[in-house]
Design a protein around this motif. Structure first.
Motif, mmCIF file in Angstrom:
data_model
loop_
_atom_site.group_PDB
_atom_site.id
_atom_site.type_symbol
_atom_site.label_atom_id
_atom_site.label_comp_id
_atom_site.label_asym_id
_atom_site.label_seq_id
_atom_site.Cartn_x
_atom_site.Cartn_y
_atom_site.Cartn_z
ATOM 1 N N GLY A 118 0.807 -1.216 0.000
ATOM 2 C CA GLY A 118 0.000 0.000 0.000
ATOM 3 C C GLY A 118 0.838 1.263 0.000
ATOM 4 O O GLY A 118 0.569 2.197 -0.766
ATOM 5 N N ARG A 121 2.775 1.391 -3.345
ATOM 6 C CA ARG A 121 1.931 1.281 -4.543
ATOM 7 C C ARG A 121 2.577 0.335 -5.551
ATOM 8 O O ARG A 121 2.565 0.568 -6.756
ATOM 9 C CB ARG A 121 1.691 2.657 -5.167
ATOM 10 N N ASN A 256 -6.188 3.959 1.007
ATOM 11 C CA ASN A 256 -7.177 4.087 -0.075
ATOM 12 C C ASN A 256 -6.935 5.366 -0.873
ATOM 13 O O ASN A 256 -7.030 5.372 -2.104
ATOM 14 C CB ASN A 256 -8.593 4.090 0.490
ATOM 15 N N ALA A 259 -3.759 5.023 -2.973
ATOM 16 C CA ALA A 259 -3.959 4.194 -4.157
ATOM 17 C C ALA A 259 -4.431 5.013 -5.352
ATOM 18 O O ALA A 259 -4.196 4.640 -6.505
ATOM 19 C CB ALA A 259 -4.972 3.085 -3.855
ATOM 20 N N ASN A 314 -10.181 -3.887 -3.233
ATOM 21 C CA ASN A 314 -9.026 -3.045 -2.887
ATOM 22 C C ASN A 314 -9.253 -2.120 -1.695
ATOM 23 O O ASN A 314 -8.343 -1.374 -1.331
ATOM 24 C CB ASN A 314 -8.628 -2.196 -4.102
#
Length: 374
Positions: A118, A121, A256, A259, A314
């Motif tokens: 995370g 990435r 989140n 991302a 995700n």
């Protein structure tokens, strides 16, 4: 356009917008319910696998007897089966610590992999990408060369301490180098790759000068095994995971946002340097604590996050807990196969987990590709 026509157009546009919002809320609610049910099903399956694993081994124990040993104090007398003292000791002192360690270890390595993927990435990153695996092997090998094998009790702590300290040293160097360049994902990966080769060279040098007995011990440690798992090791690893897991879950919204891009996350007010530093540090501590007791089990941290992501999506709010379930189940299945397939011989779990995980991973990839083509 007269006033009445304009008003009707505004009302129609508002109704359409409200309808879209309602559709979005319903879709979000369906995804939430689906994710919750998947996590619940995963927990139930993990419990069943654990009970099944308790019953397998050189000493035959039925599922009924396994349930009685585990739940005997809360079961009515008419449901109790015959259980010998030997069977109870086998379960409580040998099998159960090993099973719990598999669950804790798999969960910790998997969630650490999710967090590292995370913050960088990069789907190919795991905690071992920054060199923890060869660093731990070097620390363990160094302890073995300094006579850990000649000290049965103290030697075990020497090996564990050496592996843990060496892992932290490697992580400190990586994060220090990354800190000088702003904790960027690229720097973390490149520094980790460089130290991976360096510590691998260190370990190879120690193997070159080791005796036959020491060389065998070093190679066996790098296979990864749960043979030495006891309640003390389980307690330390579980405590470290219990500290890190809530922090990981609180980072879910930040991951989140990340991302969607670094610019997006920064525009939402997230301090990416602090998030990467805290996440990487906790991931390192969890991983180092586990592999110090189990040896190198690197495949879980790379593949389990992908399996979890394929099944649940995700969204890190669900991906973080579900990846722990997937990692725990994968390591538990691998260890159960390793200790029961050729019983009483035990195959190191680090070997078995690749045989179990790779076919499952490839199957999920192919299934997802077929869905995309439909």
């Amino acid at each position: 356009m007269n006033r009445a026509v304009f008003r009707s157009e505004v009302v129609r546009s508002g109704a359409a917008s409200g309808g879209q919002s309602a559709d979005i809320r319903r879709a979000y609610a369906r995804r939430t319910v689906r994710a919750f049910l998947i996590c619940l099903l995963g927990v139930l399956l993990l419990v069943l696998l654990s009970v099944f694993a308790v019953s397998l081994g050189a000493n035959d124990i039925s599922l009924t007897q396994a349930f009685q040993i585990l739940l005997g104090p809360v079961l009515p007398d008419n449901l109790l089966a015959e259980v010998s003292n030997l069977q109870e000791k086998v379960v409580m002192q040998l099998r159960l610590p090993r099973i719990v360690m598999a669950i804790v270890g798999g969960a910790g390595l998997s969630v650490a992999g999710v967090m590292m993927q995370g913050i960088t990435r990069n789907p190919l990153v795991s905690p071992f990408t920054i060199g923890l695996s060869p660093a731990a092997a070097f620390g363990a090998a160094l302890a073995i060369l300094f006579g850990a094998l000649q000290m049965p009790h103290v030697g075990t702590y020497m090996i564990v301490g050496g592996a843990f300290a060496s892992s932290l040293l490697c992580a400190g160097i990586v994060l220090g180098i990354a800190g000088l360049s702003g904790i960027s994902a690229t720097t973390i990966i490149l520094a980790g790759i460089g130290l991976t080769y360096l510590f691998s060279a260190f370990t190879a040098t120690l193997q070159f000068v080791a005796t036959q007995e020491q060389l065998a011990a070093i190679v066996h440690w790098t296979f990864g095994s749960l043979n030495a798992a006891g309640w003390e090791e389980v307690g330390v690893s579980a405590a470290m995971l219990a500290i890190a897991a809530p922090v990981f879950w609180r980072m879910a919204w930040a991951l989140n946002a990340l991302a969607a891009g670094e610019e997006t996350a920064a525009s939402l007010g997230y301090d990416l340097k602090s998030i990467r530093l805290v996440t990487a540090l906790l991931s390192v501590l969890v991983t180092a604590c586990i592999i110090a007791f189990t040896g190198v089990i690197g495949f879980i941290g790379l593949v389990s996050p992908h399996i979890a992501r394929m099944l649940i999506g995700n969204d890190h709010r669900w991906l973080v807990p579900f990846s722990m379930i997937v990692g725990a189940g994968l390591l538990l299945v691998a260890d159960t196969i390793g200790r029961s397939l050729f019983s009483p011989a035990v195959i190191p779990v680090g070997i078995v987990v690749a045989y179990v995980g790779v076919p499952l991973f490839v199957h999920l990839i192919l299934r997802q590709r077929r869905r995309a083509l439909q």
